[in-house]
Write a protein that holds these residues in place. Sequence first.
Motif, PDB file in Angstrom:
ATOM      1  N   MET A 109       0.834  -1.204   0.000  1.00 59.46           N
ATOM      2  CA  MET A 109       0.000   0.000   0.000  1.00 59.46           C
ATOM      3  C   MET A 109       0.871   1.258   0.000  1.00 59.46           C
ATOM      4  O   MET A 109       0.555   2.245  -0.656  1.00 59.46           O
ATOM      5  CB  MET A 109      -0.924   0.002   1.225  1.00 59.46           C
ATOM      6  CG  MET A 109      -2.062  -1.010   1.151  1.00 59.46           C
ATOM      7  SD  MET A 109      -3.088  -0.995   2.649  1.00 59.46           S
ATOM      8  CE  MET A 109      -3.919   0.582   2.491  1.00 59.46           C
ATOM      9  N   TRP A 184      -4.195   3.443   4.653  1.00 52.97           N
ATOM     10  CA  TRP A 184      -5.117   3.894   3.604  1.00 52.97           C
ATOM     11  C   TRP A 184      -5.444   5.380   3.743  1.00 52.97           C
ATOM     12  O   TRP A 184      -5.411   6.137   2.774  1.00 52.97           O
ATOM     13  CB  TRP A 184      -6.404   3.060   3.672  1.00 52.97           C
ATOM     14  CG  TRP A 184      -7.454   3.471   2.671  1.00 52.97           C
ATOM     15  CD1 TRP A 184      -7.328   3.511   1.316  1.00 52.97           C
ATOM     16  CD2 TRP A 184      -8.778   3.915   2.979  1.00 52.97           C
ATOM     17  NE1 TRP A 184      -8.504   3.944   0.744  1.00 52.97           N
ATOM     18  CE2 TRP A 184      -9.414   4.191   1.742  1.00 52.97           C
ATOM     19  CE3 TRP A 184      -9.497   4.075   4.159  1.00 52.97           C
ATOM     20  CZ2 TRP A 184     -10.730   4.640   1.677  1.00 52.97           C
ATOM     21  CZ3 TRP A 184     -10.802   4.520   4.093  1.00 52.97           C
ATOM     22  CH2 TRP A 184     -11.401   4.800   2.869  1.00 52.97           C
ATOM     23  N   ASP A 188      -3.931   7.294   0.673  1.00 55.45           N
ATOM     24  CA  ASP A 188      -4.956   7.533  -0.352  1.00 55.45           C
ATOM     25  C   ASP A 188      -5.891   8.689  -0.026  1.00 55.45           C
ATOM     26  O   ASP A 188      -6.235   9.476  -0.916  1.00 55.45           O
ATOM     27  CB  ASP A 188      -5.771   6.256  -0.581  1.00 55.45           C
ATOM     28  CG  ASP A 188      -4.945   5.155  -1.223  1.00 55.45           C
ATOM     29  OD1 ASP A 188      -4.204   5.474  -2.163  1.00 55.45           O
ATOM     30  OD2 ASP A 188      -5.017   4.000  -0.779  1.00 55.45           O
TER      31      ASP A 188
END
Length: 416
Positions: A109, A184, A188
């Motif tokens: 990630m 995350w 993101d």
Amino acid sequence: MKKLISWLENDFAPKMNVVNHNVWIVTLKDSIMQVLPFILLGSIFCCLTVPGDVFGWSWWPNFWTPFGWTMGMLSLFISFLIPFNLMEKKRLRKQRIIAGLTGVVTFLMIITPQVVADGVIGFSHDSLGAGGMFIAIIAGVFSGYIMGLFGKFSFFKEDSVIPDFVRSWFDSLLPIGLVLMVVWILVDILGIDVYNIIQSIFMPIATIMQTPGGFVLSSFLACFLYSMGISSWVLTPVVKPATMIGITANIAMVAAGTASYETLNLVTDPTIYSAYMWIGGIGCTMPLVIMLAISKSNKLKALGRACLVPAIFNINEPVVFGCVAWNPIMMIPMWLTSIVLPLVIWVFTKIIPFAPIPTIVFDMWYCPFPISTWLTTGSIKGILLMLICAAIGTAIWYPFFKTYEKQEVENEKAAA
């Protein structure tokens, strides 16, 4: 000198041993050591590319492909092994597999924006190899830490009739979800470039090591700790990624046609352990072993002859623990070699381009000198520089050895 040795022995060494046995340090060292078989295989594949490149054989197999599937996967392996080993060390064995997998997902990630930006897909991106090792360490440490916090947490009571494996599934949901949600949100949702932030923190270490001062400092720290019986592997979590980044960058420069003595990284494992510096092991102890083997002291002669075969294969624990560790007379020359030899190598490779800088991965440190020098440099000048280092190492060890030998001879006569 006595006060210094007393402080080192009674204050510094015990503290360093505590650090050396810290669960996090041990986990990082073990994780890096466990990928060594892949590094060794990558070394072999890298060496096998040489005939095709040198002679231009079109029929020669492209060994860069298996090289990529070994050396090119190191960071991915590390991101799994760190949380896996941490759970093992904390005796949370039920969580070790899921912790390792969480580390892998966390690592992927973090590097995803970098992979997308570079437009390089699949397993050919440098972040998956040595270039991403610092990222993998942080991802593995973060995942392992969170998993460790919830190691004894359970949604169910001890007497629950629900099968253990089902309980384990549900109990792992919370820490896994927490790890992934944090990454995350950062990567993101908030758009924070975690990859380059971590690189900007750790890359100065790799950059500093590629300077004369950094070369000397890293060598001195290894010898300083070793002379007190503390394994230099304690430095592995910092030094190994930096040297791996250096040699992979050299390979990339050779492939791009931009390699020169000014641009190539000198401080790499092949330079230190195989080409020039640590002849006989850390501290350039081969000259010392030879001196011991022909000593006038029966004790030292027996020690030298027992250490001779291991020294040929650069295994020097017997001689270091036999006459160097905590021996004030013999500790000093080990420190001196760690300062003088890096400077000599720097001068004759980076300032005066006399000998070549290794540009292939070669992690087979047990290969005898000068065979390893020839394999890593392919140069007679490289062998000459290695012999110069051996001569300088001999000159440094000799006066201290003679002083130590005189003491031992006198002790033997007194005992007789």
